[in-house]
Design a protein around this motif. Structure first.
Motif, PDB file in Angstrom:
ATOM      1  N   VAL A  95       0.891  -1.124  -0.125  1.00  0.00           N
ATOM      2  CA  VAL A  95      -0.075  -0.061  -0.096  1.00  0.00           C
ATOM      3  C   VAL A  95       1.020   1.176   0.014  1.00  0.00           C
ATOM      4  O   VAL A  95       0.580   2.319  -0.549  1.00  0.00           O
ATOM      5  CB  VAL A  95      -0.958   0.132   1.337  1.00  0.00           C
ATOM      6  CG1 VAL A  95      -1.701   1.280   1.110  1.00  0.00           C
ATOM      7  CG2 VAL A  95      -2.191  -1.188   1.079  1.00  0.00           C
ATOM      8  N   LEU A  96       2.230   1.095   0.528  1.00  0.00           N
ATOM      9  CA  LEU A  96       2.664   2.214   0.583  1.00  0.00           C
ATOM     10  C   LEU A  96       3.390   2.566  -0.540  1.00  0.00           C
ATOM     11  O   LEU A  96       3.584   3.634  -1.253  1.00  0.00           O
ATOM     12  CB  LEU A  96       4.094   2.311   1.664  1.00  0.00           C
ATOM     13  CG  LEU A  96       3.340   2.119   3.107  1.00  0.00           C
ATOM     14  CD1 LEU A  96       4.414   1.973   4.085  1.00  0.00           C
ATOM     15  CD2 LEU A  96       2.814   3.664   3.343  1.00  0.00           C
ATOM     16  N   LEU A  98       1.931   1.957  -3.405  1.00  0.00           N
ATOM     17  CA  LEU A  98       0.789   2.536  -4.050  1.00  0.00           C
ATOM     18  C   LEU A  98       0.802   4.003  -3.694  1.00  0.00           C
ATOM     19  O   LEU A  98       0.476   4.955  -4.511  1.00  0.00           O
ATOM     20  CB  LEU A  98      -0.621   1.758  -3.620  1.00  0.00           C
ATOM     21  CG  LEU A  98      -1.944   2.439  -3.988  1.00  0.00           C
ATOM     22  CD1 LEU A  98      -1.965   2.140  -5.373  1.00  0.00           C
ATOM     23  CD2 LEU A  98      -2.872   2.024  -3.225  1.00  0.00           C
ATOM     24  N   ALA A  99       0.830   4.321  -2.400  1.00  0.00           N
ATOM     25  CA  ALA A  99       0.949   5.742  -1.951  1.00  0.00           C
ATOM     26  C   ALA A  99       2.114   6.500  -2.601  1.00  0.00           C
ATOM     27  O   ALA A  99       1.937   7.617  -3.100  1.00  0.00           O
ATOM     28  CB  ALA A  99       1.115   5.819  -0.462  1.00  0.00           C
ATOM     29  N   SER A 100       3.096   5.842  -2.886  1.00  0.00           N
ATOM     30  CA  SER A 100       4.126   6.673  -3.646  1.00  0.00           C
ATOM     31  C   SER A 100       3.986   6.713  -4.929  1.00  0.00           C
ATOM     32  O   SER A 100       4.157   7.991  -5.638  1.00  0.00           O
ATOM     33  CB  SER A 100       5.365   5.585  -3.495  1.00  0.00           C
ATOM     34  OG  SER A 100       5.806   5.301  -2.227  1.00  0.00           O
ATOM     35  N   LEU A 102       0.982   7.382  -6.086  1.00  0.00           N
ATOM     36  CA  LEU A 102      -0.049   8.371  -6.010  1.00  0.00           C
ATOM     37  C   LEU A 102       0.540   9.787  -5.781  1.00  0.00           C
ATOM     38  O   LEU A 102       0.326  10.757  -6.467  1.00  0.00           O
ATOM     39  CB  LEU A 102      -1.044   8.309  -4.650  1.00  0.00           C
ATOM     40  CG  LEU A 102      -1.994   7.291  -4.951  1.00  0.00           C
ATOM     41  CD1 LEU A 102      -2.710   6.793  -3.440  1.00  0.00           C
ATOM     42  CD2 LEU A 102      -3.192   8.031  -5.751  1.00  0.00           C
ATOM     43  N   VAL A 103       1.543   9.568  -4.829  1.00  0.00           N
ATOM     44  CA  VAL A 103       2.471  10.800  -4.816  1.00  0.00           C
ATOM     45  C   VAL A 103       3.081  11.411  -6.252  1.00  0.00           C
ATOM     46  O   VAL A 103       2.985  12.567  -6.515  1.00  0.00           O
ATOM     47  CB  VAL A 103       3.491  11.019  -3.772  1.00  0.00           C
ATOM     48  CG1 VAL A 103       4.515  11.870  -3.765  1.00  0.00           C
ATOM     49  CG2 VAL A 103       3.057  10.481  -2.317  1.00  0.00           C
ATOM     50  N   LEU A 105       1.792  10.762  -9.095  1.00  0.00           N
ATOM     51  CA  LEU A 105       0.805  11.283  -9.842  1.00  0.00           C
ATOM     52  C   LEU A 105       0.505  12.658  -9.265  1.00  0.00           C
ATOM     53  O   LEU A 105      -0.068  13.520 -10.316  1.00  0.00           O
ATOM     54  CB  LEU A 105      -0.410  10.422  -9.905  1.00  0.00           C
ATOM     55  CG  LEU A 105      -1.579  10.494 -10.669  1.00  0.00           C
ATOM     56  CD1 LEU A 105      -1.194  10.606 -12.042  1.00  0.00           C
ATOM     57  CD2 LEU A 105      -2.878   9.560 -10.394  1.00  0.00           C
ATOM     58  N   ALA A 106       0.406  12.855  -8.106  1.00  0.00           N
ATOM     59  CA  ALA A 106      -0.090  14.252  -7.694  1.00  0.00           C
ATOM     60  C   ALA A 106       0.970  15.188  -7.975  1.00  0.00           C
ATOM     61  O   ALA A 106       0.489  16.220  -8.211  1.00  0.00           O
ATOM     62  CB  ALA A 106      -0.279  14.001  -6.103  1.00  0.00           C
ATOM     63  N   GLY A 107       2.208  14.997  -7.892  1.00  0.00           N
ATOM     64  CA  GLY A 107       3.016  15.849  -8.299  1.00  0.00           C
ATOM     65  C   GLY A 107       3.068  16.353  -9.767  1.00  0.00           C
ATOM     66  O   GLY A 107       3.104  17.440 -10.175  1.00  0.00           O
ATOM     67  N   LEU A 124       0.793   3.733 -11.023  1.00  0.00           N
ATOM     68  CA  LEU A 124      -0.168   3.278  -9.797  1.00  0.00           C
ATOM     69  C   LEU A 124      -0.654   1.863 -10.522  1.00  0.00           C
ATOM     70  O   LEU A 124      -1.098   1.224  -9.540  1.00  0.00           O
ATOM     71  CB  LEU A 124      -1.317   4.564 -10.137  1.00  0.00           C
ATOM     72  CG  LEU A 124      -1.671   5.346  -8.909  1.00  0.00           C
ATOM     73  CD1 LEU A 124      -2.946   6.367  -9.362  1.00  0.00           C
ATOM     74  CD2 LEU A 124      -1.807   4.800  -7.599  1.00  0.00           C
ATOM     75  N   ALA A 128      -0.761  -1.462  -8.198  1.00  0.00           N
ATOM     76  CA  ALA A 128      -1.956  -2.049  -7.795  1.00  0.00           C
ATOM     77  C   ALA A 128      -1.703  -3.612  -8.416  1.00  0.00           C
ATOM     78  O   ALA A 128      -2.225  -4.426  -7.665  1.00  0.00           O
ATOM     79  CB  ALA A 128      -3.040  -1.431  -8.575  1.00  0.00           C
TER      80      ALA A 128
ATOM     81  N   LEU B 122       2.194  14.108   1.238  1.00  0.00           N
ATOM     82  CA  LEU B 122       1.526  14.928  -0.084  1.00  0.00           C
ATOM     83  C   LEU B 122       1.561  16.335   0.288  1.00  0.00           C
ATOM     84  O   LEU B 122       2.201  17.146  -0.755  1.00  0.00           O
ATOM     85  CB  LEU B 122       0.225  14.441  -0.226  1.00  0.00           C
ATOM     86  CG  LEU B 122      -0.152  13.334  -0.951  1.00  0.00           C
ATOM     87  CD1 LEU B 122      -1.673  12.963  -0.897  1.00  0.00           C
ATOM     88  CD2 LEU B 122       0.339  13.343  -2.263  1.00  0.00           C
ATOM     89  N   THR B 126       4.108  18.055  -2.650  1.00  0.00           N
ATOM     90  CA  THR B 126       3.657  18.673  -3.794  1.00  0.00           C
ATOM     91  C   THR B 126       2.856  19.871  -3.752  1.00  0.00           C
ATOM     92  O   THR B 126       2.542  20.612  -4.517  1.00  0.00           O
ATOM     93  CB  THR B 126       2.489  17.673  -4.263  1.00  0.00           C
ATOM     94  OG1 THR B 126       1.267  17.714  -3.212  1.00  0.00           O
ATOM     95  CG2 THR B 126       2.725  16.556  -4.427  1.00  0.00           C
TER      96      THR B 126
END
Lengths: 138, 286
Positions: A95-96, A98-100, A102-103, A105-107, A124, A128, B122, B126
């Protein structure tokens, strides 16, 4: 003589039980013609037959228990698999990851870099996939 | 930088969230599997049956002359030796169902906690706006849950595939013991109890004292009712095992559709039938 199978043993137990019941029915139906001694003797025979039936059932249960050892062991192994899978879910590493992803993607989103968004989505998806199919190629 | 993105950045984020929600949509539903596993685990554990089976020999002493007691005692020892094996049969089914239920339930809250920590990361990495942080946080939770659900779906399917044959074999063996061994043996007890009171009431030369006869009749009815209750409990437990076997077989036959809403709907009658059977057992076991 071949060894008695469990089904034959159960059936034999039924025959002893039914014979005892039939004997009892006869005894009560004919009680007027029986002396106390005859009555008691028949009564004891019935008890012996009923106890024999019980004893045969006990033996048959042992046969079934012996036969079921293999499937029980296999099912217990599946229980272990289930526990292991639950452990898997409880571990944070994937899950971490996955979290990375996400980070990342967010960036990409916050930087306004449209070109890097698909790469973030792929990362991502990879994270998954690793969780869904842990045995697959890394 | 984030402020410079303004509406456009937020719009892109919303678009991405929507896109990912579409990608990961069809989130698996294991509600009925979870209910089935939980019910099965509780219903499969009916140790009163084993206690009755072993205790039967002690009970029967009161209905037989002293000369038979040593034989009953010896048989009781044989049954005591079977206790562990009988417990293993029930417990293995219960343990398996707990495992299946655990997988179906998942550990969503654990992930939510780990994703709370992500919010801070986050924030630092970001420099998102509050709205964007909320959106990314929601997306993170959604994805973590979905991925967990997909993982669970995969594991549940694998578990059901591998466990079905041994589970069916174990249930078949348990049913055989319950019906052909325990219930048949209770019929022996029924005959023993009946003959004990009939002897008292009908034996030659017995004084037909009306009050004593009435009391004996009353005691006979009560004693036979207790045996009959045990017999019905055994029969109802057998029905439970049958329902567990049928339900699991259905899941096995449809293991490629696990988590589908449609499958959940079609599986519900199996869960309802098991629940009704369990209620019937509890009614007679009280």
């Amino acid at each position: 003589m071949d060894k008695l199978s469990e089904n034959e043993a159960f059936e034999l137990g039924n025959q002893f039980r039914d014979a005892a019941i039939a004997l009892g029915d006869w005894r009560f139906k004919n009680r007027a013609g029986l002396s106390k001694v005859q009555w008691d003797e028949l009564d004891e025979r019935e008890i012996t037959l009923l106890n024999t039936a019980s004893s045969i059932y006990t033996s048959a249960v042992s046969f079934v228990l012996a036969e079921s050892k293999v499937p029980v062991a296999r099912l217990q192994s599946n229980v272990e698999s289930a526990k292991s899978a639950i452990q898997h879910i409880a571990s944070f590493k994937q899950v971490l990851d996955l979290a990375s992803a996400l980070v990342l993607l967010a960036g990409a989103i916050s930087s306004g870099n449209v070109a890097s968004i698909p790469a973030g989505i792929v990362a991502l998806e990879d994270a998954a996939e690793a969780i869904i199919r842990p045995d697959g190629p890394v | 930088m984030v402020r410079a993105l303004g509406i456009t950045g937020l719009f892109r984020l919303a678009l991405t969230v929507t896109f990912l929600m579409t990608v990961v949509s069809g989130c698996a539903n294991f509600k009925e599997i979870k209910a089935f596993a939980s019910l099965s685990s509780s219903a499969a554990t009916h140790d009163a049956l084993t206690r009755d089976y072993i205790g039967a020999l002690e009970r029967r002493k009161q209905y037989q002359p002293q000369k038979f007691h040593s034989e009953l005692e010896a048989q009781k020892m044989r049954r005591e030796a079977q206790r562990a094996g009988l417990d293993v049969l029930q417990q293995t089914v219960a343990d398996y169902m707990q495992g299946l239920g655990g997988l179906a339930a998942g550990e969503i809250r654990t992930y939510d906690k780990s994703l709370d920590d992500l919010s801070e990361r986050l924030n630092k990495v970001t420099l998102l706006s509050d709205d964007e942080k909320d959106a990314v946080g929601a997306l993170s939770t959604l994805l973590a849950r979905t991925v967990t659900a997909a993982y669970r779906e995969h594991e549940i399917s694998k578990l059901i595939r591998d466990a079905n044959k041994p589970l069916q074999d174990v249930i078949k063996a348990t049913r055989k013991i319950v019906v052909k061994g325990m219930a048949a043996d209770l019929q022996v007890e029924f005959a023993l109890v009946g003959r004990y009171y009939d002897n008292f009431i009908l034996a030659p030369n017995n004084p037909q004292e009306p009050v004593a006869m009435a009391l004996a009749n009353e005691a006979r009815v009560e004693a036979l009712r207790r045996v009959d209750d045990r017999l019905r409990a055994a029969q109802r437990y057998d029905v439970i095992l049958e329902k567990i076997a049928q339900g699991h077989q259905y899941l096995f036959d449809h293991r490629d559709s696990l988590g589908d809403e449609e499958l959940e709907r079609q599986f519900k009658p199996y869960v309802d039938a098991l629940r009704a059977a369990y209620r019937d057992l509890l009614d007679v076991s009280r």
